[in-house]
Write a protein that holds these residues in place. Structure first.
Motif, PDB file in Angstrom:
ATOM      1  N   ILE A  37       0.745  -1.206  -0.005  1.00  0.00           N
ATOM      2  CA  ILE A  37       0.046   0.183  -0.067  1.00  0.00           C
ATOM      3  C   ILE A  37       0.886   1.243  -0.026  1.00  0.00           C
ATOM      4  CG2 ILE A  37      -1.966   1.294   1.116  1.00  0.00           C
ATOM      5  CD1 ILE A  37      -2.328  -1.539   2.716  1.00  0.00           C
ATOM      6  N   LEU A  38       0.896   2.102  -0.910  1.00  0.00           N
ATOM      7  CA  LEU A  38       1.685   3.235  -1.083  1.00  0.00           C
ATOM      8  C   LEU A  38       1.377   4.157  -0.157  1.00  0.00           C
ATOM      9  CD1 LEU A  38       1.490   3.785  -5.043  1.00  0.00           C
ATOM     10  CD2 LEU A  38       3.307   2.530  -3.485  1.00  0.00           C
TER      11      LEU A  38
ATOM     12  N   ASP B 233      -8.859   9.537   1.196  1.00  0.00           N
ATOM     13  CA  ASP B 233      -9.329   8.015   1.215  1.00  0.00           C
ATOM     14  C   ASP B 233      -8.251   7.024   1.598  1.00  0.00           C
ATOM     15  OD1 ASP B 233     -11.944   8.766   0.430  1.00  0.00           O
ATOM     16  OD2 ASP B 233     -11.624   8.278  -2.033  1.00  0.00           O
ATOM     17  N   LEU B 234      -6.925   7.496   1.522  1.00  0.00           N
ATOM     18  CA  LEU B 234      -5.771   6.559   1.680  1.00  0.00           C
ATOM     19  C   LEU B 234      -5.596   6.113   3.165  1.00  0.00           C
ATOM     20  CD1 LEU B 234      -3.613   5.116   0.289  1.00  0.00           C
ATOM     21  CD2 LEU B 234      -1.961   7.017   0.844  1.00  0.00           C
TER      22      LEU B 234
ATOM     23  N   THR C 208     -13.248  -5.510   3.734  1.00  0.00           N
ATOM     24  CA  THR C 208     -12.233  -6.112   3.506  1.00  0.00           C
ATOM     25  C   THR C 208     -11.849  -6.889   2.432  1.00  0.00           C
ATOM     26  OG1 THR C 208     -11.930  -5.462   5.967  1.00  0.00           O
ATOM     27  CG2 THR C 208     -10.312  -6.862   4.697  1.00  0.00           C
ATOM     28  N   SER C 209     -13.072  -8.026   2.351  1.00  0.00           N
ATOM     29  CA  SER C 209     -12.858  -8.876   1.513  1.00  0.00           C
ATOM     30  C   SER C 209     -12.906  -8.222  -0.120  1.00  0.00           C
ATOM     31  CB  SER C 209     -14.115  -9.850   1.662  1.00  0.00           C
ATOM     32  OG  SER C 209     -14.234 -10.956   0.750  1.00  0.00           O
TER      33      SER C 209
ATOM     34  N   LYS D 156      -5.904   2.082   4.002  1.00  0.00           N
ATOM     35  CA  LYS D 156      -5.222   1.256   4.831  1.00  0.00           C
ATOM     36  C   LYS D 156      -5.802   0.607   5.946  1.00  0.00           C
ATOM     37  CE  LYS D 156      -0.888   4.092   4.060  1.00  0.00           C
ATOM     38  NZ  LYS D 156      -0.036   4.880   4.260  1.00  0.00           N
ATOM     39  N   GLU D 157      -6.934   1.331   6.673  1.00  0.00           N
ATOM     40  CA  GLU D 157      -7.592   0.603   7.735  1.00  0.00           C
ATOM     41  C   GLU D 157      -8.509  -0.328   7.243  1.00  0.00           C
ATOM     42  OE1 GLU D 157     -10.507  -0.094  10.686  1.00  0.00           O
ATOM     43  OE2 GLU D 157     -11.041   0.774   8.871  1.00  0.00           O
TER      44      GLU D 157
END
Length: 757
Positions: free
Chosen positions: A333-334, A470-471, A441-442, A475-476
């Motif tokens: 993830i950037l 949104d980043l 998440t899926s 990540k969460e």
């Protein structure tokens, strides 16, 4: 069975026994026990109308007693209705307050409107009127009438037994007659889990592959035959036999709804098992897992399904062997968002959850002088493959992909970086209602996992967002564990509905389904899938005379109910079928106005996609009613031609968008109408971080009316792009003004010449 498994099974049994004795049963067991005593939803009981005809014994009652006064009858009936004792007794017979009221209204109407009552009822009313009887004497006649308009009251126990779905494993006696070995291949996307299962499938003497998409079934079909293993293809709309004489091969690749639960196989592969919890299609995975007659069942999917599948197999007495796999290539993830389309790189895939976003972003990419491929769910399979090939081809100048989450399954793509344009997606909740929600998440892992696939030119994948805000959310989402699967879907079968109809012959199919679901009893491990689409089609063709089995089959057709042309075609198909008139190739061509031409704008493209769906519907029905849909081969040929026409349109999608913008009325968003035609609404996340109108740096602009300002407000254009477009529009406007002046000057010159003459 190993000691550990024995101990685990014993502990489960002990826990459930102790829980039931102590009154603190588990949630799943509680659902099961409560459902058996749950009262029916009587709002679904539709009263039948009873004709107020003359009784068979004519005027015998009046001859034996005397004529009855309607006003007196009304008083007696209202007095009966107010009797609390009558309501309590009726409740014991299944008439709750709602049904009691409806039954009384019908009974009162019947008594007051019929010209001559039956002799026994006439005499009862006369006795009450004369003081020789009691108002309660009406109760047997009232109940007789209530059971006539609510026939389900007399067969409620039978209906409950028919709709008892607590032990679905027993629906498949052929599978229960053999001891199956279940092997769970668990791992994330791009871990090789399906590859290992397919290797066993190819090595077996016979096998069946069950996938969620036609594209996946086609892929296994081709892979198997290329490996020298003869394999047939079976989807809802297609049957392809490798044997020229039509004999079935020992191997078959199919969409999961089409798998046979009576044909014996050595190996069966069930792909994407986590979809067993899907609220619309989950029943197909449940049916395959419980019903396939194979010595080995290879299940592929997320680790979140391991415990549930293991527990489900305990109910059939079958063990589960788990094989875990890790991702073959890493993805990261950037730490920064893309923020602008100017920052795109070769191998980027922008993921949107709206066709409107697809259109607008592809247009903006073209403005920057870049080419992009486009993939979304309603495109035909051939067009999706064509766009994927274009994007994957290292010699093609197209290096950017704009797609919906349709890329999550079924397509092999060389993606370096996944860019989420939004994290909000339209979903259908358990009640069948459409709502916007942050992706799970899926879902996020399924999409993100397409970056840096093992077979692609990129050995590492990257994931980020378009918008900075949104980043951290992404990540969460990706840091969370995938929610464990806890339930599997079920769906009433045609046989169950036919048994229901035997007891309720006058009920509509939609009403039968509603009552079935209301009365259904499910174990805590299961749920009844959403049947709104089924009911929608059932209501649409209710007025058309069809037998129940044919009506049921029509209502299970997989159509896009948001497409008006598809729904209209479905209705015409059913009407023609009911007349016993075959739907010939010529009839279909007239209906879809074949031959068709390449699209000139987005509206044309959407219509061509709808026509492709209509031809799919014809092919789907042709395998259920071969004599009534006899020209499947001819229809398939023109569908292939239509796929090619759509491919031309999608290759030139930015030109179509420009044409749509040009033809749009002033002050409107040219793509807003597509919301009515497309499958999903525009994601609200898209407006996040959009510049305010007054900050766009464009002066003298009619911001409340112009298309440009609306696109800025919706976050579809940046201020820089708007300024660039303003220059282009100003240039066009000046040219138009010069043209008008030139025409006016010419007209003036002509006028002066006429005056001189």
């Amino acid at each position: 069975m190993s000691i550990n498994r024995c101990m685990l099974l014993f502990s489960r049994v002990q826990h459930r026994i102790c829980g039931s004795l102590s009154g603190s049963v588990s949630t799943r067991q509680g659902v099961s026990s409560n459902s058996s005593s749950r009262p029916p939803d009587t709002s679904l009981f539709v009263p039948l109308s009873i004709k107020s005809d003359v009784g068979s014994d004519g005027a015998v009652g009046a001859e034996l007693t005397q004529p009855l006064d309607k006003n007196e009858l009304l008083k007696m009936l209202n007095k009966f209705y107010k009797r609390k004792e009558m309501q309590k007794i009726a409740a014991d017979q299944g008439l709750d307050a709602r049904l009691f009221h409806q039954a009384f209204i019908s009974f009162r109407k019947y008594v007051l409107e019929i010209s001559m009552l039956s002799a026994d009822l006439h005499i009862i009313f006369n006795d009450i009127c004369c003081g020789a009887g009691h108002i309660d004497d009406l109760y047997p006649y009232f109940m007789r009438h209530a059971k006539q308009i609510f026939p389900m009251l007399d067969c409620m126990e039978d209906l409950r037994k028919i709709s008892d779905l607590r032990v679905p494993a027993n629906w498949y006696p052929e599978a229960r007659a053999i001891q199956r070995k279940v092997i769970f291949h668990a791992g994330p996307t791009n871990s090789g889990k399906t590859h290992h299962a397919i290797q066993r499938y190819l090595a077996a003497k016979s096998g069946v592959y069950c996938g969620p998409l036609k594209l996946l079934a086609h892929e296994i079909f081709e892979k198997s035959n290329n490996a020298g293993v003869p394999c047939d293809l079976v989807t809802g709309e297609e049957r392809t036999f490798v044997d020229e004489e039509g004999r079935q091969a020992e191997h078959v690749a199919c969409t999961i709804e089409m798998c046979s639960v009576t044909t014996p196989y050595e190996v069966a592969v069930i792909d994407e098992i986590q979809m067993i919890r899907d609220i619309s299609r989950g029943w197909a995975w449940t049916r395959a897992l419980l019903g396939l007659c194979a010595e080995e069942i290879h299940v592929c999917g997320e680790p979140a399904a391991i415990n549930f599948v293991t527990e489900l197999m305990y109910t059939t007495g079958e063990e589960v062997e788990v094989r875990n796999y890790k991702r073959l290539t890493p993805f990261s993830i950037l730490d920064h968002a893309v923020e602008s389309l100017d920052n795109l790189r070769p191998g980027d895939c922008i993921v949107c959850f709206s066709k409107n976003d697809i259109y607008s972003i592809s247009r903006q990419i073209e403005i920057r002088g870049l080419e992009c491929a486009v993939i979304y769910g309603s495109l035909p399979p051939g067009t999706k493959l064509s766009q994927a090939k274009k994007f994957n081809d290292p010699e093609d100048p197209c290096k950017i992909l704009v797609a919906t989450d349709a890329i999550g399954m079924g397509l092999n793509l060389s993606i370096k970086r996944i860019i989420f344009n939004s994290l909000v997606k339209p979903n259908i909740n358990e009640k069948g209602e459409k709502e916007l929600d942050t992706i799970s998440t899926s879902q996020a892992l399924q999409i993100a996992g397409r970056a840096g696939r093992f077979s692609s030119i990129f050995k590492e994948g990257e994931v980020t967002t378009m918008h900075r805000d949104d980043l951290p959310i992404l990540k969460e989402i990706l840091s969370r564990n995938v929610d464990a699967i806890e339930t599997a879907g079920l769906h009433p079968t045609a046989e169950q509905i036919e048994m229901f109809a035997y007891h309720l012959p006058d009920a509509t199919l939609s009403n039968l389904i509603d009552i079935f679901v209301s009365l259904s009893q499910v174990d805590g491990m299961y749920f009844v899938c959403n049947i709104d689409d089924f009911k929608f089609l059932a209501d649409m063709i209710q007025h058309i005379p069809l037998n129940l089995r044919s009506r049921y089959v029509f209502c299970t057709a997989p159509i896009n109910k948001k497409q008006p042309f598809v729904c209209t075609s479905f209705l015409k198909f059913a009407r023609q079928f009911s007349r016993d008139e075959p739907l010939t190739f010529d009839w279909v061509c007239r209906h879809v106005s074949w031959p068709l031409v390449p699209p000139k704008n987005i509206k044309d493209l959407v219509h061509l996609e709808a026509v492709h769906d209509v031809l799919d519907l014809y092919l789907w029905l042709s395998y259920r009613f071969m004599d009534m849909f006899p020209d499947a081969n001819h229809v398939r040929e023109i569908q292939k031609e239509l796929d090619s026409i759509i491919q031309v349109g999608v290759r030139n999608i930015t030109r179509l968008i420009r044409a749509t913008e040009t033809n749009a009325p002033p002050g409107t968003n040219p793509l807003s109408n597509q919301r009515r035609l497309g499958p999903s609404p525009v994601s609200p996340r898209r407006v996040r971080g959009a510049p305010k109108a007054q900050d766009s740096g464009v002066e003298g602009w009619q911001l409340d009316k112009s298309l440009g300002s609306r696109l800025v407000q919706e976050g579809l254009l940046t201020p820089d792009l708007l300024r660039q477009l303003q220059k282009e529009w100003s240039k066009v406007h000046r040219q138009e003004e010069e043209g008008v002046k030139l025409v006016a000057g010419n007209n003036k010159t002509k006028g002066n010449k006429k005056k001189k003459k």
